[in-house]
Design an enzyme around this catalytic site. Sequence first.
Site, PDB file in Angstrom:
ATOM      1  N   ARG A  73       0.667  -1.199   0.109  1.00 13.76           N
ATOM      2  CA  ARG A  73      -0.053  -0.237  -0.107  1.00 13.76           C
ATOM      3  C   ARG A  73       0.697   1.189  -0.038  1.00 13.76           C
ATOM      4  NH1 ARG A  73       0.730   2.544   4.602  1.00 13.76           N
ATOM      5  NH2 ARG A  73       1.157   1.178   6.503  1.00 13.76           N
ATOM      6  N   ASP A  76       3.203   5.331   4.880  1.00 14.37           N
ATOM      7  CA  ASP A  76       4.443   5.144   5.751  1.00 14.37           C
ATOM      8  C   ASP A  76       4.015   3.991   6.666  1.00 14.37           C
ATOM      9  OD1 ASP A  76       6.571   5.581   7.764  1.00 14.37           O
ATOM     10  OD2 ASP A  76       6.973   7.121   6.633  1.00 14.37           O
ATOM     11  N   ILE A  77       4.320   3.978   8.026  1.00 14.85           N
ATOM     12  CA  ILE A  77       4.098   2.815   8.630  1.00 14.85           C
ATOM     13  C   ILE A  77       2.764   3.261   9.773  1.00 14.85           C
ATOM     14  CG2 ILE A  77       5.301   3.998  10.816  1.00 14.85           C
ATOM     15  CD1 ILE A  77       6.300   1.316  11.598  1.00 14.85           C
ATOM     16  N   TYR A  79      -0.532   1.212  12.706  1.00 12.39           N
ATOM     17  CA  TYR A  79      -0.592   0.018  13.368  1.00 12.39           C
ATOM     18  C   TYR A  79      -1.986  -0.564  13.323  1.00 12.39           C
ATOM     19  CZ  TYR A  79      -2.594  -2.226  17.710  1.00 12.39           C
ATOM     20  OH  TYR A  79      -3.116  -3.330  18.594  1.00 12.39           O
ATOM     21  N   HIS A  80      -2.351  -1.924  13.111  1.00 11.13           N
ATOM     22  CA  HIS A  80      -3.465  -2.559  13.237  1.00 11.13           C
ATOM     23  C   HIS A  80      -3.915  -3.294  14.243  1.00 11.13           C
ATOM     24  CE1 HIS A  80      -4.374  -0.613   9.334  1.00 11.13           C
ATOM     25  NE2 HIS A  80      -3.558  -1.505   8.596  1.00 11.13           N
ATOM     26  N   ILE A 141      -5.615   6.028   6.184  1.00 10.22           N
ATOM     27  CA  ILE A 141      -5.935   5.210   4.677  1.00 10.22           C
ATOM     28  C   ILE A 141      -4.732   5.332   4.000  1.00 10.22           C
ATOM     29  CG2 ILE A 141      -6.867   6.316   2.457  1.00 10.22           C
ATOM     30  CD1 ILE A 141      -9.030   7.867   3.827  1.00 10.22           C
ATOM     31  N   GLY A 153      -6.889  -0.076   1.962  1.00 13.51           N
ATOM     32  CA  GLY A 153      -8.203   0.701   2.392  1.00 13.51           C
ATOM     33  C   GLY A 153      -7.944   1.841   3.507  1.00 13.51           C
ATOM     34  N   ALA A 155      -8.230   2.368   8.199  1.00  9.18           N
ATOM     35  CA  ALA A 155      -8.524   1.878   9.597  1.00  9.18           C
ATOM     36  C   ALA A 155      -9.033   2.925  10.370  1.00  9.18           C
ATOM     37  CB  ALA A 155      -7.131   1.264  10.059  1.00  9.18           C
ATOM     38  N   CYS A 171       2.450   7.009  10.743  1.00 11.80           N
ATOM     39  CA  CYS A 171       2.534   7.402   9.247  1.00 11.80           C
ATOM     40  C   CYS A 171       3.708   8.576   9.154  1.00 11.80           C
ATOM     41  CB  CYS A 171       1.350   8.419   9.256  1.00 11.80           C
ATOM     42  SG  CYS A 171      -0.174   7.383   9.158  1.00 11.80           S
TER      43      CYS A 171
END
Length: 207
Positions: A73, A76-77, A79-80, A141, A153, A155, A171
Amino acid sequence: MSIHIQDLGANVPYAQALAWQESLLATRASGETAHDTLLLLGHAPVYTLGRSAHPANLLASRDPAIDVVTTSRGGDITYHGPGQLVGYPIIHLRQRNMLLLEYLRVLEDVLIETLAQFGIVGERNSLNRGVWVGNSKIAAIGIRVSRGVTMHGFALNVSPNMAHFAGIIPCGLVTAGVTSMQLQLGRAVPMDEVKAACIREFQNALD
């Protein structure tokens, strides 16, 4: 053009969700699947690095038990984890005659309108993609487009463990914060209610 909604539940491993997306993208791009799809789910804890990720934004102080995954995607970075509503739309932009920037604005609109149903004022940031409440990001996004079809997509932070964000510079934004619906409202927010609101807004925007 119809959109099929698939609710995949919580604690979905990132690799499994990625495989589902790639399969759906392939069949949508080839014409084998005639409809767009929105996957909704929650992930087991994971840090994901987008194509613009800088290694320094993954901090040495992070919880080593949380997986780190490099993704295709943009961005940048991030977390989920549990307490997030993650959405992976598989959308054929070419068939909809929709430009990439238009699609990204639609995603932001869907999230802003979803938040509004709970009394939270979400906004765009002129410099950074996503949805913000003041100087804090409440929804991230990041997408990829292949053969005219989207994957990855958004979060939305409903009630995640906010301490997990301390393991990264989200991010890559040093001066920005991260927030959640629970923090903004000072109470728990039922995930099912947020999910239902998001589905309504997504269908209003794209069906």
